[in-house]
Enzyme design. Structure first.
Site, short mmCIF file in Angstrom:
data_model
loop_
_atom_site.label_atom_id
_atom_site.label_comp_id
_atom_site.label_asym_id
_atom_site.label_seq_id
_atom_site.Cartn_x
_atom_site.Cartn_y
_atom_site.Cartn_z
N LYS A 30 7.39 -7.75 13.38
CA LYS A 30 8.77 -7.94 13.84
C LYS A 30 9.69 -6.89 13.27
O LYS A 30 10.65 -6.47 13.92
CB LYS A 30 9.28 -9.34 13.49
CG LYS A 30 8.74 -10.40 14.42
CD LYS A 30 9.59 -11.65 14.41
CE LYS A 30 9.03 -12.68 15.39
NZ LYS A 30 9.63 -14.00 15.24
N LYS A 37 -1.43 -9.95 21.87
CA LYS A 37 -1.11 -11.36 22.08
C LYS A 37 -0.09 -11.54 23.22
O LYS A 37 0.83 -10.72 23.36
CB LYS A 37 -0.52 -11.88 20.76
CG LYS A 37 -0.22 -13.35 20.72
CD LYS A 37 0.50 -13.72 19.43
CE LYS A 37 1.96 -13.35 19.47
NZ LYS A 37 2.81 -14.04 18.50
N LYS A 71 6.39 -14.25 24.17
CA LYS A 71 7.56 -14.60 24.98
C LYS A 71 8.60 -13.49 24.96
O LYS A 71 9.50 -13.47 25.79
CB LYS A 71 8.14 -15.95 24.56
CG LYS A 71 8.41 -16.15 23.06
CD LYS A 71 9.17 -17.44 22.82
CE LYS A 71 8.50 -18.49 21.98
NZ LYS A 71 8.61 -18.57 20.59
P1 TYM Z 1 6.35 -19.56 18.07
O1 TYM Z 1 7.63 -20.13 18.59
O2 TYM Z 1 6.18 -18.09 18.08
O3 TYM Z 1 5.13 -20.16 18.87
C1 TYM Z 1 4.98 -21.56 19.03
C2 TYM Z 1 3.52 -21.95 18.97
O4 TYM Z 1 2.81 -21.25 19.99
C3 TYM Z 1 1.70 -20.56 19.41
N1 TYM Z 1 1.51 -19.32 20.15
C4 TYM Z 1 0.36 -18.99 20.77
N2 TYM Z 1 -0.81 -19.62 20.85
C5 TYM Z 1 -1.78 -19.01 21.56
N3 TYM Z 1 -1.63 -17.81 22.17
C6 TYM Z 1 -0.46 -17.13 22.12
N4 TYM Z 1 -0.32 -15.98 22.72
C7 TYM Z 1 0.60 -17.73 21.38
N5 TYM Z 1 1.87 -17.34 21.11
C8 TYM Z 1 2.40 -18.33 20.36
C9 TYM Z 1 2.13 -20.29 17.98
O5 TYM Z 1 1.02 -20.07 17.16
C10 TYM Z 1 2.87 -21.56 17.65
O6 TYM Z 1 1.98 -22.58 17.27
N6 TYM Z 1 7.02 -19.94 13.18
C11 TYM Z 1 6.61 -20.67 14.36
C12 TYM Z 1 7.47 -21.89 14.63
C13 TYM Z 1 7.57 -22.79 13.46
C14 TYM Z 1 6.58 -23.73 13.04
C15 TYM Z 1 7.14 -24.36 11.90
C16 TYM Z 1 5.32 -24.08 13.52
C17 TYM Z 1 8.61 -22.86 12.61
N7 TYM Z 1 8.37 -23.83 11.65
C18 TYM Z 1 6.41 -25.34 11.20
C19 TYM Z 1 4.60 -25.07 12.83
C20 TYM Z 1 5.16 -25.69 11.68
C21 TYM Z 1 6.72 -19.73 15.54
O7 TYM Z 1 7.43 -18.77 15.52
O8 TYM Z 1 6.06 -20.13 16.64
#
Ligand code: TYM
Length: 337
Positions: free
Chosen positions: A114, A200, A203
């Protein structure tokens, strides 16, 4: 409280929610609802580590709640809330910052990625983001955190911080924090970009053809899959270690995650067929999966009061649980209570 184990997870409302978010995370959350006490939040505090348009962030946070419910998260069974409605996340995050080392945060690959992408805004929040994530999880004494592969490193650091804190303050047992485990789905833990399948699916990708948004038009979804980058070999085989097969591997993974089958079985079913037929079948399976979600999502768009009520109740319940952990931590730290 019953003796069910606790699940915590969340998504950032920082862009289009993708098929990767769904297959890697949200789809799996649904199945846990019977056997666990599930807590799923909209992580708006994480989203501001990159610049957001305030009106859009507000809208996306409620849209995300609609997506959770449309995907099958039942507000009667699971606790749903907006992260910024629960001040304990900021409170615990500050305390844990003082128990986390610069060195371990510097090793986080998401920070490195990032900060390369947002070189004009490498803020301290981006750096300490995993500490906020640790606070999210530890506040609720979660046993299990279902996420995609890209978040596993953050779960590891959460475990390290929890163990460090427990070992300093809880010498006679009775730990302050439960040390959580990560959970990855069998297929779909890392869904790749449809245009650059060694990357990957994200979004925030600038090329909209690279990702499927859960809110894309159904025809758009099918077309994106049909124009996914593959290879010129013309063989449908699952070879996860072969980069030249990244496109086909990814489509097999998507199909496996959607149907509950395995990549190998699907490859067998399509052996000898052309990529065109295979892509058509993947597109159909994904559309079948997303269509009813879209329908429920659109219906929920008429229910603003219902959504606000869920956030209000969720915040009340989450505040109660989270403030208990903050009190325990403050007591250990020596703050006057
Ligand atoms: P975030 O918002 O980037 O993504 C949300 C969830 O989606 C999963 N993910 C994917 N899984 C498979 N393939 C992909 N291409 C892909 N892109 C995203 C992520 O692994 C995630 O599970 N930091 C976290 C949000 C968060 C969180 C937490 C999660 C904040 N506090 C506490 C669990 C527990 C995040 O940015 O996810």
């Amino acid at each position: 409280m019953d003796d069910k184990k606790i699940i915590f997870s969340g998504v950032q409302p920082s862009g289009n929610i993708t098929l990767g978010n769904y297959l890697g995370a949200i789809k799996n959350w649904v199945n846990f609802q019977e056997d666990y006490n599930c807590i799923y939040a909209m992580m708006d505090m994480h989203a501001i580590t990159v610049r957001q348009n305030p009106a859009e962030l507000r809208k996306r946070t409620l849209d995300l709640l609609k997506i959770y419910i449309a995907c099958g998260i039942d507000p009667e069974k699971s606790l749903l809330f907006v992260q910024s409605h629960v001040p304990a996340h900021a409170q615990l995050s500050w305390a844990l910052n003082c128990y986390t080392y610069m060195g371990e945060l510097s090793r986080m690959t998401q920070f490195k990625d990032k900060s390369a992408r947002h070189a004009d805004n490498i803020n301290a929040g981006l750096f300490t983001y995993p500490v906020l994530m640790a606070a999210d999880i530890l506040l609720y004494q979660a046993d299990l955190v279902p996420v995609g592969k890209d978040q596993m490193q953050h779960i590891e650091i959460t475990r390290d911080i929890a163990e460090r804190f427990n070992s300093i303050y809880c010498k006679e047992g009775n730990p302050v924090f439960k040390v959580p485990e990560g959970f990855l789905p069998k297929s779909g833990a890392k869904v790749m970009s449809l245009q650059e399948p060694t990357k990957k699916m994200s979004k925030s990708d600038e090329n909209p053809k690279a990702f499927i948004s859960m809110l894309d038009d159904i025809n758009v979804i099918a077309n994106k899959i049909k124009s996914a980058v593959t290879d010129s070999e013309g063989v449908i085989e699952f070879r996860p270690d072969d980069e030249t097969k990244a496109g086909i591997n990814n489509l097999l993974t998507i199909m496996a995650a959607v149907t509950g089958s395995t990549e190998e079985k699907i490859a067998q079913e399509f052996a000898g067929k052309g990529y065109g037929d295979f892509k058509k079948a993947v597109a159909e399976a994904v559309v079948e999966e997303i269509k009813p979600i879209r329908k429920r999502y659109d219906e929920l768009s008429e229910s603003k009061d219902y959504l606000e009520e869920i956030c209000k109740n969720g915040a009340e319940r989450a505040n109660k649980i989270a403030s208990r952990t903050v009190n325990k931590v403050y007591k250990k730290l020596g703050f006057v209570l």
